[in-house]
Design an enzyme around this catalytic site. Structure first.
Site, mmCIF file in Angstrom:
data_model
loop_
_atom_site.group_PDB
_atom_site.id
_atom_site.type_symbol
_atom_site.label_atom_id
_atom_site.label_comp_id
_atom_site.label_asym_id
_atom_site.label_seq_id
_atom_site.Cartn_x
_atom_site.Cartn_y
_atom_site.Cartn_z
ATOM 1 N N TYR A 101 0.827 -1.215 0.000
ATOM 2 C CA TYR A 101 0.000 0.000 0.000
ATOM 3 C C TYR A 101 0.860 1.265 0.000
ATOM 4 C CZ TYR A 101 -4.009 -2.987 0.327
ATOM 5 O OH TYR A 101 -4.956 -3.941 0.023
ATOM 6 N N GLN A 137 -15.529 2.611 -5.064
ATOM 7 C CA GLN A 137 -14.809 1.452 -4.515
ATOM 8 C C GLN A 137 -13.304 1.748 -4.520
ATOM 9 O OE1 GLN A 137 -16.694 -2.508 -6.059
ATOM 10 N NE2 GLN A 137 -16.950 -0.970 -7.664
ATOM 11 N N HIS A 180 -14.473 1.472 0.267
ATOM 12 C CA HIS A 180 -13.388 0.516 0.536
ATOM 13 C C HIS A 180 -12.184 1.182 1.184
ATOM 14 C CE1 HIS A 180 -14.989 -2.469 -2.708
ATOM 15 N NE2 HIS A 180 -15.701 -2.483 -1.593
ATOM 16 N N ASN A 211 -18.988 1.099 -19.108
ATOM 17 C CA ASN A 211 -17.858 0.212 -18.840
ATOM 18 C C ASN A 211 -17.145 -0.151 -20.140
ATOM 19 O OD1 ASN A 211 -16.766 -0.969 -16.320
ATOM 20 N ND2 ASN A 211 -16.946 -2.905 -17.453
ATOM 21 N N GLU A 242 -16.071 -3.023 -21.021
ATOM 22 C CA GLU A 242 -16.553 -4.307 -21.560
ATOM 23 C C GLU A 242 -17.721 -4.769 -20.704
ATOM 24 O OE1 GLU A 242 -12.838 -6.217 -21.127
ATOM 25 O OE2 GLU A 242 -12.946 -6.161 -18.947
HETATM 26 N N1 APR Z 1 -13.042 2.738 -18.984
HETATM 27 C C1 APR Z 1 -14.109 2.094 -18.444
HETATM 28 N N2 APR Z 1 -14.031 0.887 -17.849
HETATM 29 C C2 APR Z 1 -12.813 0.307 -17.783
HETATM 30 C C3 APR Z 1 -11.651 0.905 -18.317
HETATM 31 C C4 APR Z 1 -11.796 2.180 -18.934
HETATM 32 N N3 APR Z 1 -10.755 2.826 -19.472
HETATM 33 N N4 APR Z 1 -10.604 0.069 -18.103
HETATM 34 C C5 APR Z 1 -11.091 -1.006 -17.460
HETATM 35 N N5 APR Z 1 -12.418 -0.878 -17.280
HETATM 36 C C6 APR Z 1 -13.333 -1.803 -16.615
HETATM 37 C C7 APR Z 1 -12.997 -3.258 -16.825
HETATM 38 O O1 APR Z 1 -13.657 -3.730 -17.996
HETATM 39 C C8 APR Z 1 -13.576 -3.899 -15.567
HETATM 40 O O2 APR Z 1 -14.933 -4.253 -15.754
HETATM 41 O O3 APR Z 1 -13.217 -1.573 -15.234
HETATM 42 C C9 APR Z 1 -13.506 -2.783 -14.523
HETATM 43 C C10 APR Z 1 -12.435 -2.996 -13.485
HETATM 44 O O4 APR Z 1 -12.774 -4.142 -12.765
HETATM 45 P P1 APR Z 1 -11.847 -4.592 -11.530
HETATM 46 O O5 APR Z 1 -10.419 -4.595 -11.951
HETATM 47 O O6 APR Z 1 -12.459 -5.839 -10.976
HETATM 48 O O7 APR Z 1 -11.999 -3.405 -10.470
HETATM 49 P P2 APR Z 1 -13.237 -3.117 -9.540
HETATM 50 O O8 APR Z 1 -14.515 -3.515 -10.198
HETATM 51 O O9 APR Z 1 -13.108 -1.708 -9.081
HETATM 52 O O10 APR Z 1 -12.969 -4.087 -8.291
HETATM 53 C C11 APR Z 1 -13.891 -3.999 -7.216
HETATM 54 O O11 APR Z 1 -12.541 -5.515 -5.936
HETATM 55 O O12 APR Z 1 -10.462 -6.235 -5.319
HETATM 56 C C12 APR Z 1 -11.539 -5.503 -4.915
HETATM 57 O O13 APR Z 1 -11.470 -3.760 -3.371
HETATM 58 C C13 APR Z 1 -11.157 -4.073 -4.678
HETATM 59 O O14 APR Z 1 -12.498 -2.102 -5.036
HETATM 60 C C14 APR Z 1 -12.031 -3.291 -5.646
HETATM 61 C C15 APR Z 1 -13.167 -4.248 -5.929
#
Ligand code: APR
Length: 234
Positions: A56, A91, A109, A202, A204
């Site tokens: 961190y 988050q 979070h 999003n 995807e």
């Molecule tokens: N624009 C829009 N969406 C995007 C982009 C972008 N440029 N780049 C990536 N993404 C999308 C991906 O397609 C994915 O669906 O963002 C999402 C990221 O997903 P994760 O990596 O799982 O992150 P998140 O959803 O924030 O995770 C939730 O999981 O590990 C825990 O505490 C952690 O807060 C986190 C939580």
């Protein structure tokens, strides 16, 4: 777009991706580099405190090298100009929403730029590194500070407030999240249950895309400004 009053916006790592911060579940993301059970659980902190503090510390230091992107700026503009209710529930533990100027914001979070004292439970703004030894400003406890990050298995912050805001929302917008982690992943279902319209922006399709009335695919830096323009023009 013209009959909405109260908006709840959920953001995830995807909104910060174009600022240069890694997401979690991309093929080369944070959880591809580290095991969650080694980094992001209370047991990991107890078992290997230096490893967790260093992880961190590095992510906190990386904040100095990135800037908010157009998506953060657009949400901050909506926050300033939207006359109805609005809450950004992020988050994310980065400070890019704040640095873009968002005010009606909560970090469910936790935050990299905050510390949590395991002695007195106090949370306080924190910069720099924890690994080198720290003292709690409130209780004076030495080496009792941990990252103010909600680990897996811990209760996210302000869940009562989030539930209240979902109950009164007539629009729920999810931006840049995979819909992989509860309780955040369930907010769209609660919002629908309370009668809100639900939109996903999003890159995807996410794990929860089928719960949304509308799902727009593309980079947040394009989709979010476009959507904010629509909202403020209505
Ligand atoms: N624009 C829009 N969406 C995007 C982009 C972008 N440029 N780049 C990536 N993404 C999308 C991906 O397609 C994915 O669906 O963002 C999402 C990221 O997903 P994760 O990596 O799982 O992150 P998140 O959803 O924030 O995770 C939730 O999981 O590990 C825990 O505490 C952690 O807060 C986190 C939580």
């Amino acid at each position: 777009m013209s009959d909405f009053r109260n908006i709840v916006i959920l953001t995830g790592a995807g909104i910060s991706a174009e600022s240069g911060l890694e997401t979690f579940r991309a093929s080369d993301g944070l959880w591809a580099q580290h095991r969650i059970e080694d980094i992001c659980t209370p047991e990991a902190l107890a078992r290997n405190r230096p490893l967790v503090l260093d992880f961190y510390d590095q992510r906190r230091a990386a904040l100095d090298t990135v800037q908010p992107n157009a998506a953060h700026e657009a949400l901050a503009r909506l926050d300033r100009e939207w006359q109805g209710g609005l809450l950004i529930v992020t988050q994310n533990v980065d400070d890019l929403h704040e640095r873009a100027g968002a005010k009606r914001l909560l970090h469910m979070h936790g935050e990299l730029m905050s510390s949590l004292c395991e002695g007195c439970g106090g949370r306080a703004p924190f910069g720099g590194a924890m690994l080198d030894g720290t003292q709690c400003g409130a209780c004076g406890g030495a080496d009792l500070l941990r990252p103010d990050i909600v680990f897996f298995g811990e209760m996210p912050y302000e869940m009562d407030r989030i539930e209240r805001e979902l109950r009164r929302a007539d629009l729920f917008v999810s931006i840049g999240t995979s819909g992989a982690v509860y309780p955040a992943a369930g907010f769209v279902q609660s919002a629908r249950h309370y009668g809100a319209r639900t939109i996903e922006l999003n890159l995807e399709p996410s794990g929860g895309s089928h719960f949304f009335h509308e799902s727009r695919l593309g980079p947040a830096s394009r989709l979010v400004p476009e959507w904010v323009e629509e909202m403020l023009a209505s």
